[in-house]
Structures are given as structure tokens and as C-alpha cells.
Design an enzyme around this catalytic site. Structure first.
Site, PDB file in Angstrom:
ATOM      1  CE  LYS A   1      -3.670   2.335   2.585  1.00  0.00           C
ATOM      2  NZ  LYS A   1      -4.666   2.171   3.672  1.00  0.00           N
TER       3      LYS A   1
ATOM      4  CG  ASP B   1     -16.691   1.516   6.145  1.00  0.00           C
ATOM      5  OD1 ASP B   1     -15.898   1.811   5.236  1.00  0.00           O
ATOM      6  OD2 ASP B   1     -17.911   1.329   5.949  1.00  0.00           O
TER       7      ASP B   1
HETATM    8  C1  LIG Z   1      -6.732   5.234   8.141  1.00  0.00           C
HETATM    9  C2  LIG Z   1      -6.824   3.752   8.378  1.00  0.00           C
HETATM   10  C3  LIG Z   1      -7.033   2.904   7.313  1.00  0.00           C
HETATM   11  C4  LIG Z   1      -7.145   1.534   7.542  1.00  0.00           C
HETATM   12  C5  LIG Z   1      -7.022   1.043   8.834  1.00  0.00           C
HETATM   13  N1  LIG Z   1      -7.155  -0.323   9.094  1.00  0.00           N
HETATM   14  N2  LIG Z   1      -7.810  -0.782  10.176  1.00  0.00           N
HETATM   15  C6  LIG Z   1      -7.743  -2.125  10.135  1.00  0.00           C
HETATM   16  C7  LIG Z   1      -8.351  -3.032  11.175  1.00  0.00           C
HETATM   17  C8  LIG Z   1      -8.522  -2.296  12.487  1.00  0.00           C
HETATM   18  C9  LIG Z   1      -9.696  -3.509  10.678  1.00  0.00           C
HETATM   19  C10 LIG Z   1      -7.460  -4.242  11.400  1.00  0.00           C
HETATM   20  C11 LIG Z   1      -7.053  -2.531   8.989  1.00  0.00           C
HETATM   21  C12 LIG Z   1      -6.680  -1.361   8.354  1.00  0.00           C
HETATM   22  N3  LIG Z   1      -5.938  -1.205   7.185  1.00  0.00           N
HETATM   23  C13 LIG Z   1      -6.042  -2.076   6.147  1.00  0.00           C
HETATM   24  O1  LIG Z   1      -6.768  -3.047   6.157  1.00  0.00           O
HETATM   25  N4  LIG Z   1      -5.259  -1.789   5.086  1.00  0.00           N
HETATM   26  C14 LIG Z   1      -5.293  -2.687   3.937  1.00  0.00           C
HETATM   27  C15 LIG Z   1      -4.057  -2.463   3.093  1.00  0.00           C
HETATM   28  C16 LIG Z   1      -3.879  -3.670   2.236  1.00  0.00           C
HETATM   29  N5  LIG Z   1      -4.887  -3.628   1.194  1.00  0.00           N
HETATM   30  C17 LIG Z   1      -5.279  -4.759   0.587  1.00  0.00           C
HETATM   31  O2  LIG Z   1      -4.937  -5.856   0.918  1.00  0.00           O
HETATM   32  O3  LIG Z   1      -6.118  -4.460  -0.476  1.00  0.00           O
HETATM   33  C18 LIG Z   1      -6.609  -5.462  -1.334  1.00  0.00           C
HETATM   34  C19 LIG Z   1      -7.339  -4.678  -2.416  1.00  0.00           C
HETATM   35  C20 LIG Z   1      -5.488  -6.289  -1.941  1.00  0.00           C
HETATM   36  C21 LIG Z   1      -7.563  -6.349  -0.592  1.00  0.00           C
HETATM   37  C22 LIG Z   1      -6.826   1.893   9.908  1.00  0.00           C
HETATM   38  C23 LIG Z   1      -6.722   3.267   9.679  1.00  0.00           C
END
Ligand SMILES: Cc1ccc(-n2nc(C(C)(C)C)cc2NC(=O)NCCCNC(=O)OC(C)(C)C)cc1
Length: 409
Positions: A56, A156
Site C-alpha cells: 500500500k 465500516d
Molecule cells: C486510516 C486507516 C485505514 C485503515 C485502517 N485499518 N484498520 C484495520 C483493522 C482495524 C480492521 C485491522 C485494517 C486497516 N488497514 C487495512 O486493512 N489496510 C489494507 C491495506 C492492504 N490492502 C489490501 O490488501 O487491499 C486489497 C485490495 C489487496 C484487498 C486503519 C486506519
């Protein structure tokens, strides 16, 4: 060694993400928070096992050589570094250079939005199997109860944020990984049926009634309602509170059409069921906009009758998720103990256990337009860049507010 030399020394010693991975041509996601690529370790790179990763790229506003991490980037890094659970997406590494920050995650080929889309479009394979649904739900609850026990709310939850590991990995095949893809908030997309709705358009379909009534308290119950909506969608392959109208995000979260959809599906909430309803900030508006008598015959059982779910453990559990009064909604811990998860077919750590995975791999997105936009941003003076970097939903767009007649089903 003075500062500048030290920095330069550090710079060329530091591993460059471009030298370690092939990814530029494999963009799979782009959203409010940044862009995501599928990344493959280069052959000479022995640091990383040979499998695919999600890389990312976080857009940093580069202002006179200072790296300014956006608020959301800080929140994501701070949060993910603390969290470790087999059903949550796992941050592996952080790469930084003068202008960018890269987050490295394990790659998940599938997600529930993609699984549902496949079944909606399939003639012969119209529903996910009972075992698949149960395993997805059980693993989702394990991830969410870990978050809730650490006093973290997701806020979300929706099908596109529930990832599932594909064939690539032996030990983690069929493992649910809850994430937050933070998709771009696009408005006024041409009206589409839900079959081909792309996951990047904001939907209110998973929003709990107390959120739509502008509650001041985000609670764990809000995540449980959303999981209930996902559960219903896995059982029917239709979004339970589907609402074709995508309204502009107005100043209040109050959304008449979405509330109307919930009442049409569930019936109108009675004061004896939801004691605190009158205390909701938008209660007056609710009584003005809706006539409870209009929803007398409505109930979840009636809505789902065509899916033959009456008197099933699925339906009994679903009702506990979709309880109007948030204080009465089941918790993640309680859900994990429900008899539904102790009946055949039992949930499995590999949600795809006993089946070939029919779901297609992720598509790669075109890259050139975003590249221009990023380069373009570099030339803008910081103020405009700041303006450009604010996610769409915060820029008040000229919404046309028309007076509609009182809601009738
Ligand atoms: C600003 C912000 C954005 C995301 C997160 N966040 N929060 C969480 C929890 C709390 C649910 C574990 C997870 C994230 N972040 C992410 O999930 N980021 C994903 C980055 C990898 N993206 C990814 O794998 O995308 C495809 C399209 C391949 C599925 C927190 C804060």
C-alpha cells in the site's frame, strides 16, 4: 559524520521497495487512503518468502523536504502495529523513502463482496455453501471480538472489507482477514443495480439505525449490526437493506431512504422494544417523516420467508444481530457461543474446506491516470495540494435538496 551525509548514507543503505518487489503493473486497489499493488518479491530478494504481498502506497504531502504523514496514515500504522490476530490483516513491514511510505501486508485474493458477486451472477451456483457461510461468520466474529476486547471499533464493516486468503498460501487457505480498505467515496455514480455495484461507492446499507438517527455514541453494537447485514447477504446473496439511491453525504447521517428500507424490512421500532428511541437526536424528524402504522405488517421473517429461513438457527441468530435497540443487540463474544456454530457443518479454519475455489482473482486497475494525478499534485503549492488531499466526502458538494412528500412504502 554530519547530518546530511548521515541521511545520504542511510538513504542508499535502506532497502528500496522498487528493488525488492515487482509491483508497478499490478495495482489492485485505490482509495481515500492511497493505492494498493499486488507485490512479488524479486528473485534476488531472500528477505521475503516467495508469495504475493499487498503493497500500500501512502500519499505523503512532501513540503520543503519534510515528510508529512497524513492523519490517516499515522492512525493506520499506529493501530496495525499494535494488533495481531489470525483474523485481522497483518502489517508485515513499513518502507519509507524521501517522499513515500509503503505498508507491506500479506495478500488476500478474495473478499466477501467478490464471493457474493460471483454467486449473484452464477446460474448454477447461486448461493455460497452452508459450511462456507458458517466458517466466514465464525472467523469474522473471532476477529471482531479481538478488536472489541481491545476497545477498537471497526465502524465500516462491509463485504469488501472482509478478505479471505486464497490458494496461494498452504497454511492460511480460506482464512478470513478483516481489513479496512478505505475505498474512495464517489458520489452520484450512475444508478446501478446492486449486482454490479463496485465496492468503491459509499453505501449506507450496513449502517445501524442508531447511526442513521445521529447517535452521538459509536458502540460495538454498530459493528454487530453490520455483521448481521453481511450474514443476511451471505444467506440470500442480496443486500438486506439495499437502497438504490446513493445520496450525497449531507451534514447529518440521517438518511430517510435508508431508514425507510430498514423499516420496510424489519417493521417500525416500538418504544417498548427500544426504550431509548425518544432520546435519539433525530427522533422528532423520525416521527415527522414516518407513519409507524405504514409498517405494521413488516418483519424480518416476512421479508426472508422466500429464503425458507424460518425456524432455522441462522434466522434465530440473525434476529439477535439485527435488533433495533443497540443495548439489546448480541455481543461478538455471545455470538461465538451460539448453537449455530456447534451444529453440522461445523465452522472450519479453512472457509473453503472441501471445495475448489471458484472465485476469480482480483483484476488489475489501469495505472496511467493516477500516475498523472500524483505527478500533477507534486507541482501544486501545498495549500492546493492540501485541498486536493481532503477525501471527497468532506468537500461540501452542491447537493440539490428537494422537499419530498412524507415517506409511504
Ligand atoms: C486510516 C486507516 C485505514 C485503515 C485502517 N485499518 N484498520 C484495520 C483493522 C482495524 C480492521 C485491522 C485494517 C486497516 N488497514 C487495512 O486493512 N489496510 C489494507 C491495506 C492492504 N490492502 C489490501 O490488501 O487491499 C486489497 C485490495 C489487496 C484487498 C486503519 C486506519
Amino acid at each position: 559524520m554530519i547530518g546530511r551525509e548521515f541521511i545520504a548514507e542511510l538513504e542508499n543503505k535502506r532497502e528500496k521497495v522498487e528493488n525488492l518487489f515487482n509491483f508497478e503493473k499490478f495495482k489492485v486497489g485505490s482509495g481515500t487512503y492511497g493505492q494498493v499493488f499486488q507485490a512479488f518479491p524479486k528473485t534476488k530478494n531472500k528477505l521475503f518468502p516467495k508469495k504475493s504481498y499487498a503493497l500500500k502506497l501512502i500519499e505523503c504531502i512532501d513540503h520543503k523536504q519534510n515528510m508529512i504523514l497524513s492523519m490517516s496514515a499515522c492512525r493506520e500504522i499506529a493501530l496495525l502495529r499494535e494488533l495481531k490476530h489470525e483474523n485481522l490483516i497483518q502489517l508485515n513491514r513499513i518502507f519509507t523513502d524521501q517522499r513515500k511510505v509503503w505498508l507491506l501486508f500479506d495478500y488476500c485474493e478474495h473478499d466477501i463482496w467478490q464471493i457474493l458477486t460471483y454467486h449473484r451472477k452464477s446460474e448454477t451456483d447461486k448461493f455460497p455453501s452452508k459450511g462456507l457461510v458458517k466458517s466466514l461468520m465464525f472467523q469474522m466474529f473471532q476477529g471482531i471480538s479481538y478488536l472489541h476486547n481491545n476497545w477498537i471499533l471497526h465502524r465500516d464493516l462491509k463485504p469488501a472489507n472482509i478478505l479471505v486468503v486464497g490458494e496461494g498460501s498452504k497454511i492460511e487457505r480460506g482464512r478470513v482477514k478483516i481489513g479496512d480498505m478505505g475505498f474512495a467515496r464517489l458520489f452520484n455514480s450512475p444508478l446501478k443495480t446492486f449486482v454490479d455495484i463496485d465496492p468503491v461507492v459509499v453505501t449506507f446499507w450496513y449502517r445501524a439505525p442508531e447511526l442513521l438517527l445521529d447517535t452521538k455514541h459509536y458502540t460495538k453494537a454498530i459493528d454487530i449490526w453490520a455483521i448481521g447485514c453481511i450474514f443476511a447477504e451471505l444467506l440470500s446473496t442480496k443486500p438486506l437493506f439495499y437502497n438504490e439511491e446513493e445520496k450525497l453525504e449531507t451534514s447529518t447521517p440521517y438518511n430517510r431512504e435508508q431508514l425507510h428500507k430498514i423499516f420496510t424490512t424489519m417493521g417500525f421500532p416500538k418504544i417498548e422494544e427500544w426504550h431509548n428511541l425518544k432520546a435519539m437526536p433525530c427522533y422528532e424528524r423520525l416521527t415527522k417523516d414516518f407513519a409507524s402504522a405504514a409498517y405494521e405488517k413488516r418483519s424480518l421473517a416476512a421479508t426472508l420467508s422466500k429464503y425458507k429461513l424460518q425456524n432455522t438457527s441462522e434466522f434465530r441468530l440473525l434476529e439477535k444481530f439485527l435488533t433495533m435497540d443497540p443495548t439489546k443487540r448480541i455481543t461478538a463474544e455471545e455470538a461465538l457461543k451460539d448453537s449455530y456454530f456447534y451444529e453440522e457443518p461445523l465452522p472450519n479454519a479453512d472457509a473453503f474446506y472441501g471445495m475448489k475455489i471458484p472465485y476469480p482473482p482480483r483484476k488489475y486497475l489501469p495505472n496511467e491516470e493516477n500516475n498523472n494525478r500524483t505527478q500533477h499534485q507534486q507541482q501544486l503549492p501545498p495549500r492546493q495540494q492540501q485541498q486536493q488531499n481532503i477525501p471527497l466526502q468532506q468537500i461540501p458538494l452542491p447537493g440539490i435538496v428537494k422537499q419530498e412528500p412524507r415517506i409511504q412504502p
